[in-house]
Design a protein around this motif. Sequence first.
Motif, PDB file in Angstrom:
ATOM      1  N   TYR A  37       0.824  -1.199   0.000  1.00  0.00           N
ATOM      2  CA  TYR A  37       0.000   0.000   0.000  1.00  0.00           C
ATOM      3  C   TYR A  37       0.861   1.252   0.000  1.00  0.00           C
ATOM      4  N   LYS A  38       0.331   2.315  -0.565  1.00  0.00           N
ATOM      5  CA  LYS A  38       0.881   3.659  -0.441  1.00  0.00           C
ATOM      6  C   LYS A  38      -0.162   4.476   0.295  1.00  0.00           C
ATOM      7  N   GLN A  39       0.281   5.526   0.946  1.00  0.00           N
ATOM      8  CA  GLN A  39      -0.624   6.324   1.750  1.00  0.00           C
ATOM      9  C   GLN A  39      -0.364   7.804   1.529  1.00  0.00           C
ATOM     10  N   GLY A  40      -1.429   8.589   1.507  1.00  0.00           N
ATOM     11  CA  GLY A  40      -1.337  10.038   1.446  1.00  0.00           C
ATOM     12  C   GLY A  40      -2.157  10.632   2.565  1.00  0.00           C
ATOM     13  N   GLU A  41      -1.688  11.729   3.134  1.00  0.00           N
ATOM     14  CA  GLU A  41      -2.357  12.343   4.275  1.00  0.00           C
ATOM     15  C   GLU A  41      -2.584  13.828   4.019  1.00  0.00           C
ATOM     16  N   ASN A  53      -7.396  16.204  -1.052  1.00  0.00           N
ATOM     17  CA  ASN A  53      -5.962  16.468  -0.848  1.00  0.00           C
ATOM     18  C   ASN A  53      -5.202  15.217  -0.423  1.00  0.00           C
ATOM     19  N   ALA A  54      -5.842  14.335   0.336  1.00  0.00           N
ATOM     20  CA  ALA A  54      -5.196  13.077   0.726  1.00  0.00           C
ATOM     21  C   ALA A  54      -4.983  12.199  -0.502  1.00  0.00           C
ATOM     22  N   ARG A  55      -5.950  12.188  -1.409  1.00  0.00           N
ATOM     23  CA  ARG A  55      -5.802  11.403  -2.650  1.00  0.00           C
ATOM     24  C   ARG A  55      -4.706  11.977  -3.535  1.00  0.00           C
ATOM     25  N   LYS A  56      -4.599  13.293  -3.577  1.00  0.00           N
ATOM     26  CA  LYS A  56      -3.497  13.916  -4.333  1.00  0.00           C
ATOM     27  C   LYS A  56      -2.158  13.549  -3.707  1.00  0.00           C
ATOM     28  N   ALA A  57      -2.099  13.537  -2.374  1.00  0.00           N
ATOM     29  CA  ALA A  57      -0.863  13.150  -1.681  1.00  0.00           C
ATOM     30  C   ALA A  57      -0.535  11.675  -1.961  1.00  0.00           C
ATOM     31  N   TRP A  58      -1.578  10.823  -2.014  1.00  0.00           N
ATOM     32  CA  TRP A  58      -1.359   9.409  -2.367  1.00  0.00           C
ATOM     33  C   TRP A  58      -0.772   9.307  -3.775  1.00  0.00           C
ATOM     34  N   SER A  59      -1.323  10.057  -4.695  1.00  0.00           N
ATOM     35  CA  SER A  59      -0.849  10.035  -6.080  1.00  0.00           C
ATOM     36  C   SER A  59       0.611  10.464  -6.164  1.00  0.00           C
ATOM     37  N   THR A  60       0.971  11.487  -5.421  1.00  0.00           N
ATOM     38  CA  THR A  60       2.360  11.956  -5.389  1.00  0.00           C
ATOM     39  C   THR A  60       3.286  10.876  -4.813  1.00  0.00           C
ATOM     40  N   ALA A  61       2.839  10.218  -3.753  1.00  0.00           N
ATOM     41  CA  ALA A  61       3.644   9.148  -3.146  1.00  0.00           C
ATOM     42  C   ALA A  61       3.817   7.976  -4.099  1.00  0.00           C
ATOM     43  N   ALA A  62       2.743   7.576  -4.777  1.00  0.00           N
ATOM     44  CA  ALA A  62       2.813   6.459  -5.732  1.00  0.00           C
ATOM     45  C   ALA A  62       3.720   6.819  -6.905  1.00  0.00           C
ATOM     46  N   LYS A  63       3.614   8.049  -7.389  1.00  0.00           N
ATOM     47  CA  LYS A  63       4.440   8.488  -8.516  1.00  0.00           C
ATOM     48  C   LYS A  63       5.915   8.524  -8.123  1.00  0.00           C
ATOM     49  N   SER A  64       6.212   8.982  -6.923  1.00  0.00           N
ATOM     50  CA  SER A  64       7.600   9.026  -6.454  1.00  0.00           C
ATOM     51  C   SER A  64       8.200   7.629  -6.334  1.00  0.00           C
ATOM     52  N   ALA A  65       7.384   6.683  -5.886  1.00  0.00           N
ATOM     53  CA  ALA A  65       7.881   5.322  -5.673  1.00  0.00           C
ATOM     54  C   ALA A  65       7.961   4.505  -6.956  1.00  0.00           C
ATOM     55  N   TYR A  66       6.958   4.648  -7.836  1.00  0.00           N
ATOM     56  CA  TYR A  66       6.845   3.732  -8.975  1.00  0.00           C
ATOM     57  C   TYR A  66       6.767   4.383 -10.350  1.00  0.00           C
ATOM     58  N   GLY A  67       6.517   5.673 -10.410  1.00  0.00           N
ATOM     59  CA  GLY A  67       6.396   6.348 -11.698  1.00  0.00           C
ATOM     60  C   GLY A  67       4.962   6.779 -11.982  1.00  0.00           C
ATOM     61  N   LEU A  68       4.822   7.641 -12.960  1.00  0.00           N
ATOM     62  CA  LEU A  68       3.536   8.260 -13.295  1.00  0.00           C
ATOM     63  C   LEU A  68       2.432   7.251 -13.609  1.00  0.00           C
ATOM     64  N   GLU A  69       2.760   6.175 -14.331  1.00  0.00           N
ATOM     65  CA  GLU A  69       1.731   5.215 -14.747  1.00  0.00           C
ATOM     66  C   GLU A  69       1.097   4.461 -13.569  1.00  0.00           C
TER      67      GLU A  69
END
Length: 104
Positions: A37-41, A53-69
């Motif tokens: 799991y990834k998490q945004g807060e 905003n939490a979903r946007k933070a999740w998206s940023t965390a997922a993108k940082s870890a695995y890439g845009l796709e």
Amino acid sequence: MTIKITSRGFLLAATIATLASTQFTSPAMAYVCKNSYKQGEALSNSVVTGKANARKAWSTAAKSAYGLEWSVWTVAANRTTTCEWTGAKHYCIARAKPCQYVVQ
């Protein structure tokens, strides 16, 4: 009332029937998801804004870890978004497993 079918009409009808019965193949699409799991807060005055905003933070965390796709919230698996009132603001957490579309 009689209906006359001309040779041109018959040919058109036969062509349409042939095209309709032909199976058009397209690439198979599937999801591939990460096991973790990834998490945004986020903190916000409103629940709606906090969740967004939490979903946007999740998206940023997922993108940082695995890439845009891998960073599309609506494609992610096991999505949850929860909020708690802290006494001053709403504290929201978005949690999900990042996934991506794979065309085979």
